[in-house]
Motif scaffolding. Sequence first.
Motif, PDB file in Angstrom:
ATOM      1  N   PHE A 183       0.816  -1.207   0.000  1.00  0.00           N
ATOM      2  CA  PHE A 183       0.000   0.000   0.000  1.00  0.00           C
ATOM      3  C   PHE A 183       0.852   1.261   0.000  1.00  0.00           C
ATOM      4  CE2 PHE A 183      -3.597  -2.624   1.032  1.00  0.00           C
ATOM      5  CZ  PHE A 183      -4.702  -1.859   0.678  1.00  0.00           C
ATOM      6  N   LYS A 184       1.968   1.213   0.662  1.00  0.00           N
ATOM      7  CA  LYS A 184       2.787   2.418   0.841  1.00  0.00           C
ATOM      8  C   LYS A 184       3.298   2.974  -0.481  1.00  0.00           C
ATOM      9  CE  LYS A 184       5.623   2.637   4.375  1.00  0.00           C
ATOM     10  NZ  LYS A 184       6.643   2.292   5.392  1.00  0.00           N
ATOM     11  N   THR A 185       3.247   2.172  -1.528  1.00  0.00           N
ATOM     12  CA  THR A 185       3.695   2.659  -2.833  1.00  0.00           C
ATOM     13  C   THR A 185       2.624   3.476  -3.545  1.00  0.00           C
ATOM     14  OG1 THR A 185       2.919   0.685  -4.029  1.00  0.00           O
ATOM     15  CG2 THR A 185       5.129   0.594  -3.066  1.00  0.00           C
ATOM     16  N   LEU A 186       1.398   3.435  -3.052  1.00  0.00           N
ATOM     17  CA  LEU A 186       0.278   4.122  -3.700  1.00  0.00           C
ATOM     18  C   LEU A 186       0.131   5.551  -3.187  1.00  0.00           C
ATOM     19  CD1 LEU A 186      -2.625   1.503  -3.743  1.00  0.00           C
ATOM     20  CD2 LEU A 186      -1.435   2.433  -5.727  1.00  0.00           C
ATOM     21  N   LYS A 187      -0.164   6.473  -4.093  1.00  0.00           N
ATOM     22  CA  LYS A 187      -0.479   7.848  -3.739  1.00  0.00           C
ATOM     23  C   LYS A 187      -1.996   8.019  -3.758  1.00  0.00           C
ATOM     24  CE  LYS A 187       3.861   9.080  -3.637  1.00  0.00           C
ATOM     25  NZ  LYS A 187       4.524   9.345  -2.337  1.00  0.00           N
ATOM     26  N   VAL A 188      -2.535   8.548  -2.667  1.00  0.00           N
ATOM     27  CA  VAL A 188      -3.989   8.736  -2.586  1.00  0.00           C
ATOM     28  C   VAL A 188      -4.484   9.617  -3.728  1.00  0.00           C
ATOM     29  CG1 VAL A 188      -5.828   9.792  -1.213  1.00  0.00           C
ATOM     30  CG2 VAL A 188      -4.127   8.328  -0.104  1.00  0.00           C
ATOM     31  N   GLU A 189      -3.726  10.639  -4.070  1.00  0.00           N
ATOM     32  CA  GLU A 189      -4.139  11.553  -5.145  1.00  0.00           C
ATOM     33  C   GLU A 189      -4.299  10.812  -6.467  1.00  0.00           C
ATOM     34  OE1 GLU A 189      -1.670  12.044  -3.055  1.00  0.00           O
ATOM     35  OE2 GLU A 189      -2.464  13.709  -1.835  1.00  0.00           O
ATOM     36  N   ALA A 190      -3.401   9.854  -6.721  1.00  0.00           N
ATOM     37  CA  ALA A 190      -3.493   9.079  -7.956  1.00  0.00           C
ATOM     38  C   ALA A 190      -4.755   8.219  -7.974  1.00  0.00           C
ATOM     39  CB  ALA A 190      -2.253   8.202  -8.122  1.00  0.00           C
ATOM     40  N   ILE A 191      -5.105   7.656  -6.822  1.00  0.00           N
ATOM     41  CA  ILE A 191      -6.333   6.858  -6.730  1.00  0.00           C
ATOM     42  C   ILE A 191      -7.542   7.724  -7.047  1.00  0.00           C
ATOM     43  CG2 ILE A 191      -7.838   5.604  -5.128  1.00  0.00           C
ATOM     44  CD1 ILE A 191      -5.340   4.600  -3.713  1.00  0.00           C
ATOM     45  N   LEU A 192      -7.603   8.909  -6.452  1.00  0.00           N
ATOM     46  CA  LEU A 192      -8.748   9.798  -6.652  1.00  0.00           C
ATOM     47  C   LEU A 192      -8.848  10.279  -8.092  1.00  0.00           C
ATOM     48  CD1 LEU A 192      -8.439  11.849  -3.370  1.00  0.00           C
ATOM     49  CD2 LEU A 192     -10.274  10.274  -3.933  1.00  0.00           C
ATOM     50  N   ASP A 193      -7.711  10.527  -8.717  1.00  0.00           N
ATOM     51  CA  ASP A 193      -7.707  11.105 -10.061  1.00  0.00           C
ATOM     52  C   ASP A 193      -7.839  10.061 -11.162  1.00  0.00           C
ATOM     53  OD1 ASP A 193      -7.373  13.579  -8.895  1.00  0.00           O
ATOM     54  OD2 ASP A 193      -5.199  13.648  -9.219  1.00  0.00           O
ATOM     55  N   GLU A 194      -7.306   8.849 -10.929  1.00  0.00           N
ATOM     56  CA  GLU A 194      -7.154   7.896 -12.022  1.00  0.00           C
ATOM     57  C   GLU A 194      -7.988   6.623 -11.877  1.00  0.00           C
ATOM     58  OE1 GLU A 194      -2.968   7.116 -12.229  1.00  0.00           O
ATOM     59  OE2 GLU A 194      -2.447   9.259 -12.195  1.00  0.00           O
ATOM     60  N   TRP A 195      -8.422   6.292 -10.664  1.00  0.00           N
ATOM     61  CA  TRP A 195      -9.120   5.037 -10.440  1.00  0.00           C
ATOM     62  C   TRP A 195     -10.633   5.233 -10.471  1.00  0.00           C
ATOM     63  CZ3 TRP A 195      -6.792   1.128  -6.469  1.00  0.00           C
ATOM     64  CH2 TRP A 195      -5.421   0.974  -6.705  1.00  0.00           C
ATOM     65  N   THR A 196     -11.340   4.200 -10.900  1.00  0.00           N
ATOM     66  CA  THR A 196     -12.791   4.188 -10.743  1.00  0.00           C
ATOM     67  C   THR A 196     -13.141   3.850  -9.293  1.00  0.00           C
ATOM     68  OG1 THR A 196     -12.983   1.832 -11.254  1.00  0.00           O
ATOM     69  CG2 THR A 196     -13.066   3.382 -13.119  1.00  0.00           C
ATOM     70  N   LEU A 197     -14.375   4.127  -8.905  1.00  0.00           N
ATOM     71  CA  LEU A 197     -14.812   3.764  -7.551  1.00  0.00           C
ATOM     72  C   LEU A 197     -14.779   2.255  -7.348  1.00  0.00           C
ATOM     73  CD1 LEU A 197     -17.814   6.092  -6.615  1.00  0.00           C
ATOM     74  CD2 LEU A 197     -15.662   5.812  -5.373  1.00  0.00           C
ATOM     75  N   LYS A 198     -15.130   1.488  -8.385  1.00  0.00           N
ATOM     76  CA  LYS A 198     -15.113   0.027  -8.249  1.00  0.00           C
ATOM     77  C   LYS A 198     -13.699  -0.488  -8.000  1.00  0.00           C
ATOM     78  CE  LYS A 198     -19.229  -1.711 -10.606  1.00  0.00           C
ATOM     79  NZ  LYS A 198     -19.734  -2.587 -11.696  1.00  0.00           N
ATOM     80  N   LYS A 199     -12.739   0.100  -8.676  1.00  0.00           N
ATOM     81  CA  LYS A 199     -11.358  -0.326  -8.471  1.00  0.00           C
ATOM     82  C   LYS A 199     -10.891   0.041  -7.062  1.00  0.00           C
ATOM     83  CE  LYS A 199      -6.740  -0.117 -10.544  1.00  0.00           C
ATOM     84  NZ  LYS A 199      -5.927   0.397 -11.679  1.00  0.00           N
ATOM     85  N   THR A 200     -11.261   1.244  -6.609  1.00  0.00           N
ATOM     86  CA  THR A 200     -10.903   1.657  -5.252  1.00  0.00           C
ATOM     87  C   THR A 200     -11.564   0.745  -4.229  1.00  0.00           C
ATOM     88  OG1 THR A 200     -10.784   3.952  -6.028  1.00  0.00           O
ATOM     89  CG2 THR A 200     -10.841   3.605  -3.654  1.00  0.00           C
ATOM     90  N   TYR A 201     -12.830   0.431  -4.448  1.00  0.00           N
ATOM     91  CA  TYR A 201     -13.552  -0.480  -3.559  1.00  0.00           C
ATOM     92  C   TYR A 201     -12.885  -1.856  -3.522  1.00  0.00           C
ATOM     93  CZ  TYR A 201     -17.169  -3.892  -2.306  1.00  0.00           C
ATOM     94  OH  TYR A 201     -17.854  -4.937  -1.743  1.00  0.00           O
ATOM     95  N   THR A 202     -12.422  -2.328  -4.678  1.00  0.00           N
ATOM     96  CA  THR A 202     -11.756  -3.637  -4.744  1.00  0.00           C
ATOM     97  C   THR A 202     -10.520  -3.652  -3.850  1.00  0.00           C
ATOM     98  OG1 THR A 202     -12.547  -3.948  -7.008  1.00  0.00           O
ATOM     99  CG2 THR A 202     -10.712  -5.321  -6.302  1.00  0.00           C
ATOM    100  N   LEU A 203      -9.730  -2.596  -3.908  1.00  0.00           N
ATOM    101  CA  LEU A 203      -8.537  -2.496  -3.059  1.00  0.00           C
ATOM    102  C   LEU A 203      -8.915  -2.434  -1.590  1.00  0.00           C
ATOM    103  CD1 LEU A 203      -5.390  -1.996  -2.952  1.00  0.00           C
ATOM    104  CD2 LEU A 203      -5.987   0.438  -2.830  1.00  0.00           C
ATOM    105  N   VAL A 204      -9.872  -1.575  -1.261  1.00  0.00           N
ATOM    106  CA  VAL A 204     -10.269  -1.367   0.135  1.00  0.00           C
ATOM    107  C   VAL A 204     -10.880  -2.633   0.719  1.00  0.00           C
ATOM    108  CG1 VAL A 204     -11.883  -0.102   1.618  1.00  0.00           C
ATOM    109  CG2 VAL A 204     -10.525   1.134  -0.088  1.00  0.00           C
ATOM    110  N   LYS A 205     -11.767  -3.274  -0.031  1.00  0.00           N
ATOM    111  CA  LYS A 205     -12.416  -4.470   0.501  1.00  0.00           C
ATOM    112  C   LYS A 205     -11.413  -5.611   0.668  1.00  0.00           C
ATOM    113  CE  LYS A 205     -16.404  -7.458   0.360  1.00  0.00           C
ATOM    114  NZ  LYS A 205     -17.741  -7.744  -0.211  1.00  0.00           N
TER     115      LYS A 205
END
Length: 303
Positions: A183-205
């Motif tokens: 997880f530490k390699t991921l930037k939150v800003e990149a998730i918000l700007d580039e990821w869909t909600l489903k992809k974010t949900y997949t990571l979080v779940k």
Amino acid sequence: MDSNFKNFKYMQLHQVLLKLQPLKQYYDDSGHKNTFKTQEDVQKICGDFLKALKKDLSLEEITSLYSAAIMLLILGDPEIQNQRLELLNDCFNYSDMLKPTMIDYATRELLDNLKFAASLAENHTDYDYMLYLLWAIPHIITASETGKMISLGLLRAFIAELTSSSPVVMHIYRNISEVWQMFKTLKVEAILDEWTLKKTYTLVKSFALILAAAALNSNNAALKQAGYRGFELPQAETCTEISEWFKILRNKLEEKHKADKCKAGLMLVRFIDFNILNLLPEAGNEIASEAGNEAVRNKRISF
């Protein structure tokens, strides 16, 4: 559910079964040369596979049955759900497969077969197979200790792929600290700007399920006895890091989706509150006070 979508799922099942050569001898495909079309077709297949579980099966056969049982479960026909759940439970209870090499083999086979199934869908994404498995994993985790270890290996593989971490050498869950390093390699800003909600949900779940099944589950004594470790929360410093990362993600998601009035985005915020932050010692009290007017502390919600 749209009938065309349902029929397409039947097509996916058919193609996966054609791929699973070790199962050919255990079901009659004479009436299914083109595809499966009805619930009766699927019920017959379930019955054939339940009978197969009474035989002496090889590792290749039982791992192929894992894939078939999961595909049958996600078809979405509620009328035959009990039979499909029985098949899934019986598959993952067929034998004790807690050797690391066996867990790795079964996990790789499931990843390969569900990726293939997802690739058959039109306009599929590279993480659709994860969504298929995430639907089934809560059932697999509770089926058996073997199912739990395979599930943890699958979840770890999802996170490795979503975070673009180094390829997994062996699909065995180790501990939350190792998962956190991805997880530490991921930037939150990149998730918000580039990821869909489903992809974010997949990571979080995926992370939430590891947290619940490994660190917060008191029923892991058999796995510890089998030699596995990592069934506890990491040290306080790492817990604080995890809490801070998810708090930043949660707050930025809330800010963004309050502005655009996106209900799904705000549901994901609540999912993070109750399935991750409220369960980590460094964040629990603060998040409970922020969201506690709507739900009791430690309550979990689904996205």
